[in-house]
Design an enzyme around this catalytic site. Structure first.
Site, PDB file in Angstrom:
ATOM      1  N   ASP A 197       0.584 -19.250  -1.535  1.00 36.00           N
ATOM      2  CA  ASP A 197       0.362 -19.844  -0.214  1.00 36.00           C
ATOM      3  C   ASP A 197       0.409 -21.358  -0.331  1.00 36.00           C
ATOM      4  OD1 ASP A 197      -0.586 -20.617   2.291  1.00 36.00           O
ATOM      5  OD2 ASP A 197      -2.682 -20.216   1.772  1.00 36.00           O
ATOM      6  N   ASP A 216       3.837 -17.518   1.275  1.00 33.09           N
ATOM      7  CA  ASP A 216       4.930 -17.930   2.149  1.00 33.09           C
ATOM      8  C   ASP A 216       6.181 -18.234   1.335  1.00 33.09           C
ATOM      9  OD1 ASP A 216       4.500 -20.684   1.206  1.00 33.09           O
ATOM     10  OD2 ASP A 216       2.737 -20.660   2.516  1.00 33.09           O
ATOM     11  N   ASP A 252      14.527  -6.489   1.614  1.00 36.62           N
ATOM     12  CA  ASP A 252      14.128  -5.124   1.968  1.00 36.62           C
ATOM     13  C   ASP A 252      14.809  -4.745   3.277  1.00 36.62           C
ATOM     14  OD1 ASP A 252      12.504  -2.748   1.580  1.00 36.62           O
ATOM     15  OD2 ASP A 252      11.041  -4.065   0.631  1.00 36.62           O
ATOM     16  N   ASP A 273      14.376   0.890   2.186  1.00 34.12           N
ATOM     17  CA  ASP A 273      13.116   1.607   2.334  1.00 34.12           C
ATOM     18  C   ASP A 273      13.350   3.042   2.818  1.00 34.12           C
ATOM     19  OD1 ASP A 273      10.126   1.426   2.447  1.00 34.12           O
ATOM     20  OD2 ASP A 273      10.476   1.828   4.572  1.00 34.12           O
ATOM     21  N   GLU A 332      15.173   3.664  -1.872  1.00 38.16           N
ATOM     22  CA  GLU A 332      13.930   4.393  -2.119  1.00 38.16           C
ATOM     23  C   GLU A 332      14.137   5.806  -1.586  1.00 38.16           C
ATOM     24  OE1 GLU A 332       9.156   3.939  -1.208  1.00 38.16           O
ATOM     25  OE2 GLU A 332      10.604   3.506   0.386  1.00 38.16           O
ATOM     26  N   HIS A 367       4.719  -2.313  -4.877  1.00 38.09           N
ATOM     27  CA  HIS A 367       3.719  -2.622  -3.847  1.00 38.09           C
ATOM     28  C   HIS A 367       3.029  -1.376  -3.303  1.00 38.09           C
ATOM     29  CE1 HIS A 367       7.351  -1.506  -1.788  1.00 38.09           C
ATOM     30  NE2 HIS A 367       6.680  -1.322  -0.664  1.00 38.09           N
ATOM     31  N   ASP A 368       3.574  -0.190  -3.579  1.00 39.15           N
ATOM     32  CA  ASP A 368       2.997   1.069  -3.097  1.00 39.15           C
ATOM     33  C   ASP A 368       2.240   1.836  -4.178  1.00 39.15           C
ATOM     34  OD1 ASP A 368       3.830   0.915  -0.450  1.00 39.15           O
ATOM     35  OD2 ASP A 368       5.754   1.884  -0.854  1.00 39.15           O
TER      36      ASP A 368
END
Length: 556
Positions: free
Chosen positions: A21, A29, A98, A200, A256, A329-330
């Site tokens: 950040d 960001d 993504d 995705d 994915e 991230h999952d």
């Protein structure tokens, strides 16, 4: 028009919200990513995969997109993105984005107009069905995040399908106008200079048009698989996408593909079919599933892991291409899930896992913080979590009568927020991530497990990853060699060999927390050590007494 550069590449996944950040907002960001490009360049990676940075209400952390061509102001501007792209390219780093096109946000203009009535341009952009005669949902499908996969809209007197949150309505890929809009959007990003897409849940875009009910014994939150996974037109759609867009650019694609086995993966990745370059499979992610799916206190068996990894290496050899990953991230942190995250063995087992994966055939993916050996975050309270899936599972387990202690343990082991806590750049109070209040709490580990500490320690997990990346670049056997198991029945050690011409690369990884003896074939004796996670490993290969979580790479 593919140069196949991705076969030699290593990808680093950046979760922008948690990376760096620069404004004090508490959210990472684009300028933060720009600032840290030298760090990624030092690691040696070739590609950055950015999780979604598009305009979004952030109900599902950006996987609910309200405008595909706008940058979320929380992350910066389109100008910032173009600067990131240019500066990354200057360093020889490519950028993939993504692509989330199974669904949009319910705030997307397409959906708002689709809700209005049954006869406008967008009325058929989503999947709408009439209620059953009793007014109930069209099928018994449950959504990934709990509850029905159908949501009623009064203005149309119909239900729309959402395989994920109700704020994520599924697009109707049967409508050629939807597909054309998506291809036009993809073209805008490619013309801007991006280098590919991670797609995705792409295996879910084609639905069976008879919309069958799931059997009673199906797992409710995945019961839609019967009508949505690897659907009847998925390969037709992806080939069309290749003809319309992908084949016109020198880029990489990775899909994915939930609920897709190794045989099905070949259909997606066989170059002759002109669909995708590679897919993310979930077979190794499912080895520790239990009564509550991922959220179960179950430990994987190494022999099962070896079987799965070997199956994918062998099945796709010469026919497709593997994506190699431990976490994203999952998923929870790799060292907690597959290694040993105790203070004694965290670093050595993190290096072992990296060694095992990076010497296989395929394109390796590093999730941010994996190169530091980050482990799961043990938050004190449920209030500290932010993940929509975690809250849904909490309610599900509570309703099932599970003890609170068991629920807390399951969430600690498997919550997606384990991977989403802010990246620790240093050991200061706010970890060098922000000057403000972070959107999700810091891990208490950050004081000792952080980038500054790793860069100052020549024996750190970071530098082990750096060496593995260098080996992939140096030796063609890593990308092109034949894969073969060694000692396939050993219960503690995963050993395999890669062969290309006269070169033999031998990889030996112990999953044991105690010393074990390991025998390799006599004809491999004398191979020279390339890399180890211990300072005193045997320089020449012979009968080995392996230390806990020892990882060895030899070349003959």
């Amino acid at each position: 028009m593919s140069g196949k550069w991705w076969k030699k590449s290593v990808v680093y996944q950046v979760y922008p919200q948690s990376f760096k950040d620069t404004t004090g907002s508490g959210m990472g960001d684009l300028n933060g990513i720009i600032e840290k490009l030298p760090y990624l360049s030092q690691l040696g990676i070739d590609v950055i995969w950015l999780n979604p940075i598009y305009q979004s209400p952030l109900v599902d952390n950006g996987y609910d997109i309200s405008d595909y061509l706008a940058i979320n102001p929380e992350y910066g501007s389109l100008s910032d993105f173009k600067t990131l792209l240019a500066k990354a390219h200057e360093l020889g780093i490519k950028i993939i984005m993504d692509l989330v096109v199974n669904h949009t946000s319910d705030q997307h203009d397409w959906f708002k107009q689709s809700c209005e009535r049954l006869d406008n341009e967008f009325s058929d952009f989503y999947i709408w069905k009439d209620p059953l005669p009793d007014g109930s949902e069209p099928t018994n499908w449950g959504s990934t995040f709990g509850g029905s996969a159908w949501e009623y809209v009064e203005s149309r007197g119909q239900y729309y399908l959402h395989l994920f949150a109700k704020e994520q309505p599924d697009l109707n890929w049967e409508n050629p106008k939807v597909r054309q809009k998506i291809y036009e959007m993809m073209t805008v990003w490619f013309d801007m200079g991006i280098d590919g897409f991670r797609m995705d849940v792409i295996s879910l875009i084609s639905k069976r048009q008879d919309y069958p009910d799931a059997p009673d014994d199906a797992v409710y939150t995945k019961s839609y698989y019967i009508g949505a996974s690897n659907g009847p037109r998925v390969h037709e759609f992806l080939h069309e996408m290749h003809e319309e867009v992908l084949g016109k650019y020198d880029i990489m694609t990775v899909g994915e593909t939930a609920n897709t086995n190794s045989d099905q993966a070949i259909f997606y990745t066989d170059p002759a079919r002109e669909e995708l370059d590679m897919v993310f499979h979930f077979d190794h992610m499912h080895l520790d599933y239990g009564p509550f799916g991922k959220f179960s206190d179950v430990r994987f068996k190494m022999s099962d892991l070896r079987d799965v990894m070997t199956e994918w290496q062998e099945k796709l050899a010469g026919r497709g291409w593997n994506s190699l990953y431990w976490s994203n991230h999952d998923q929870p942190r790799a060292v907690t899930r597959f290694g040993n995250d105790s203070d004694a063995y965290r670093e050595v087992s993190a290096k072992m896992l990296a060694t095992l994966l990076h010497m296989m055939q395929g394109t390796p993916y590093i999730y941010q913080g994996e190169e530091l050996g980050m482990r799961n975050v043990k938050f004190d309270s449920l209030d500290q979590y932010r993940d929509i899936e975690t809250f849904a599972v909490y309610e599900e387990m509570l309703a099932a009568g599970e003890p609170l202690e068991a629920i807390q343990r399951a969430i600690f082991l498997k919550s997606r927020d384990n991977a989403r806590s802010p990246f620790p750049w240093d050991g200061s109070e706010k970890s060098g991530f922000t000057t403000g209040q972070p959107w999700i709490d810091f891990s208490p580990d950050n004081t000792t497990i952080n980038a500054a500490a790793a860069l100052a320690d020549e024996d750190s997990v970071f530098y082990h990853y750096q060496k593995l990346i260098a080996l992939r670049r140096k030796y063609d056997v890593v990308s092109d060699g034949h894969y073969e198991l060694i000692n396939a029945t050993d219960s503690d050690v995963y050993g395999y060999m890669r062969t290309l011409g006269d070169d033999k690369l031998i990889v030996i990884c112990s999953f044991s927390d105690h010393k074990v003896t390991y025998q390799v074939p006599d004809d491999l004796f004398g191979a020279k050590l390339l890399l180890s996670n211990y300072a005193d490993s045997a320089e020449a290969l012979g009968t080995l007494e392996l230390k806990p979580y020892e990882a060895l790479i030899y070349l003959k």
